[in-house]
Design a protein around this motif. Structure first.
Motif, short mmCIF file in Angstrom:
data_model
loop_
_atom_site.label_atom_id
_atom_site.label_comp_id
_atom_site.label_asym_id
_atom_site.label_seq_id
_atom_site.Cartn_x
_atom_site.Cartn_y
_atom_site.Cartn_z
N ARG A 73 -6.37 3.60 7.56
CA ARG A 73 -7.56 3.36 6.72
C ARG A 73 -8.29 2.11 7.16
N ARG A 74 -7.55 1.08 7.48
CA ARG A 74 -8.18 -0.17 7.88
C ARG A 74 -8.86 -0.02 9.25
N ARG A 75 -8.22 0.69 10.18
CA ARG A 75 -8.85 0.91 11.48
C ARG A 75 -10.17 1.66 11.33
N ALA A 76 -10.20 2.62 10.43
CA ALA A 76 -11.42 3.41 10.23
C ALA A 76 -12.55 2.59 9.62
N ALA A 77 -12.20 1.52 8.91
CA ALA A 77 -13.21 0.74 8.20
C ALA A 77 -13.58 -0.56 8.89
N PRO A 84 0.80 -1.23 0.00
CA PRO A 84 0.00 0.00 0.00
C PRO A 84 0.83 1.27 0.00
N GLY A 85 2.16 1.17 -0.01
CA GLY A 85 2.99 2.36 0.07
C GLY A 85 3.29 2.71 1.51
N ASP A 86 2.55 3.64 2.05
CA ASP A 86 2.72 4.07 3.44
C ASP A 86 1.97 3.10 4.35
N TRP A 87 2.71 2.24 5.09
CA TRP A 87 2.06 1.22 5.91
C TRP A 87 1.24 1.84 7.04
N GLY A 88 1.74 2.90 7.65
CA GLY A 88 1.00 3.55 8.71
C GLY A 88 -0.33 4.10 8.22
N ALA A 89 -0.32 4.71 7.04
CA ALA A 89 -1.57 5.23 6.47
C ALA A 89 -2.52 4.09 6.13
N LEU A 146 -1.18 -10.74 15.90
CA LEU A 146 -1.73 -11.45 14.75
C LEU A 146 -3.25 -11.32 14.68
N LEU A 147 -3.93 -11.27 15.82
CA LEU A 147 -5.37 -11.06 15.76
C LEU A 147 -5.68 -9.63 15.32
N ALA A 148 -4.86 -8.67 15.72
CA ALA A 148 -5.07 -7.30 15.24
C ALA A 148 -4.98 -7.25 13.72
N TYR A 149 -3.98 -7.92 13.16
CA TYR A 149 -3.87 -7.96 11.70
C TYR A 149 -5.00 -8.78 11.07
N THR A 150 -5.51 -9.76 11.80
CA THR A 150 -6.67 -10.52 11.30
C THR A 150 -7.86 -9.58 11.13
N LEU A 151 -8.08 -8.71 12.09
CA LEU A 151 -9.18 -7.76 12.00
C LEU A 151 -8.95 -6.73 10.91
N LEU A 152 -7.69 -6.30 10.75
CA LEU A 152 -7.36 -5.23 9.81
C LEU A 152 -7.10 -5.72 8.40
N HIS A 153 -7.03 -7.03 8.21
CA HIS A 153 -6.74 -7.58 6.89
C HIS A 153 -7.79 -7.10 5.88
N VAL A 154 -7.35 -6.85 4.67
CA VAL A 154 -8.24 -6.33 3.63
C VAL A 154 -9.48 -7.21 3.45
N TYR A 155 -9.30 -8.51 3.51
CA TYR A 155 -10.41 -9.44 3.28
C TYR A 155 -10.95 -10.05 4.56
N SER A 156 -10.77 -9.38 5.68
CA SER A 156 -11.16 -9.94 6.97
C SER A 156 -12.65 -10.25 7.03
N ASN A 157 -12.95 -11.42 7.60
CA ASN A 157 -14.35 -11.85 7.78
C ASN A 157 -14.41 -12.65 9.08
N LEU A 158 -14.47 -11.94 10.20
CA LEU A 158 -14.41 -12.60 11.50
C LEU A 158 -15.57 -13.58 11.72
N PRO A 159 -16.79 -13.29 11.30
CA PRO A 159 -17.85 -14.30 11.48
C PRO A 159 -17.55 -15.62 10.80
N TRP A 160 -16.94 -15.57 9.63
CA TRP A 160 -16.55 -16.80 8.92
C TRP A 160 -15.50 -17.56 9.73
N TYR A 161 -14.50 -16.83 10.22
CA TYR A 161 -13.44 -17.49 10.99
C TYR A 161 -14.00 -18.12 12.26
N LEU A 162 -14.96 -17.46 12.89
CA LEU A 162 -15.56 -18.01 14.10
C LEU A 162 -16.34 -19.29 13.81
N ARG A 163 -16.90 -19.38 12.61
CA ARG A 163 -17.59 -20.62 12.22
C ARG A 163 -16.59 -21.73 11.92
#
Length: 307
Positions: free
Chosen positions: A162-166, A153-158, A269-286
């Motif tokens: 963006r991911r935290r906001a979404a 993504p270029g700037d990792w902090g940015a 690693l769970l923080a990155y799981t939540l912030l991952h572009v394709y994150s789908n926590l309900p699927w992972y919980l299943r």
């Protein structure tokens, strides 16, 4: 030969229509000097992918994902022969009709690890997990600079901002219950993720589904699907590993990190799981077991902790 596709809805209509997609793939094969080669469509994957004879694979990208096609072609060319596990050789990539991109690559052979692992003896499973760790260790030492013009993504902090906001809205749309949603902001605030990590080339979807094994499942014979590759913090690559390779088995991460050379904190690693572009926590919980204590901290330990 293929109609213009500009929206997800149009893509969802066109991709399953094999009469349309096959005609386009056949036309492209003619242009690539492969007229008459038998085409067999793979049943899985987000993009249409065809085996061309026994030795080649043709992958098609819509205009909306054209950049992914360029990225995959460049990454495969960059990686050739550099990893302990074979990756497809890019024979060609470039534009097709209506803004599409294609990648023509060599075909890897073997059985999908996701299909094979259910019958693997424990020792074989552990050895393959160690091989995944070794592969990631090499991948993450490669110089990503030659790919910086096509990989984000270029700037990792940015990117993290963006991911935290979404993230909360993304998980809400996936159907995550409120009891989990309300924990996310405070949990992420408690985890110190690097804003300017040492840049590493990331696959980003290091899943059993993207590895092949030989008929006896004794060794890895392929790693594929580099279209979502990025440059960033290497811990980000361990999201897929934990969810789809070690799958919450507390004994397997030790084998993985021993071959990789270092471990990561479960909360990281769970923080990155939540912030991952394709994150789908309900699927992972299943898919994976959830701890008796329904907290994100407990979930981090259950999915990414060691015995």
């Amino acid at each position: 030969m293929l109609p213009l596709v500009e929206t997800d809805e149009e893509w969802d209509t066109v991709v399953p229509d094999e009469t349309v997609m096959r005609a386009g793939a056949q036309d492209l094969c003619v242009r690539l000097g492969l007229a008459g080669a038998p085409l067999t469509r793979f049943p899985e994957g987000s993009q249409p992918v065809y085996a061309v004879g026994d030795d080649l694979v043709l992958k098609l990208f819509p205009s909306a994902a054209a950049r992914d096609g360029v990225a995959e072609g460049r990454v495969l060319s960059h990686l050739q022969g550099l990893l302990p596990v074979p990756t497809p050789r890019a024979h060609g990539f470039g534009p097709y009709e209506n803004g599409r991109q294609y990648v023509l690559m060599s075909r890897l052979h073997g059985e999908n690890l996701a299909h094979a692992r259910g019958r693997l003896p424990r020792a074989d499973h552990e050895r393959l997990v160690a091989d995944v760790g070794e592969t990631l260790a090499v991948l993450h030492t490669l110089d990503p600079d030659p790919l910086a013009d096509v990989l984000g993504p270029g700037d990792w902090g940015a990117f993290l901002d963006r991911r935290r906001a979404a993230v909360v809205e993304q998980q809400r749309q996936k159907g995550l219950p409120a009891a989990w949603l309300e924990q996310i902001p405070d949990f992420l605030a408690s985890v110190d993720l690097p804003r300017a990590p040492r840049p590493a080339l990331l696959h980003t979807e290091v899943m059993a589904q993207h590895f092949l094994v030989d008929p006896g499942a004794r060794r890895l014979t392929g790693l594929f699907d580099f279209e979502p590759a990025m440059i960033g913090d290497r811990a980000y690559d361990f999201v897929g590993v934990g969810l789809f390779v070690t799958r919450g088995d507390p004994r397997l991460p030790a084998r993985l990190t021993a071959s990789y050379g270092r471990a990561f904190e479960p909360t990281e690693l769970l923080a990155y799981t939540l912030l991952h572009v394709y994150s789908n926590l309900p699927w992972y919980l299943r898919e994976l077991h959830a701890p008796a204590e329904a907290t994100l901290t407990s979930l981090a330990e259950a999915w990414f902790g060691t015995a």
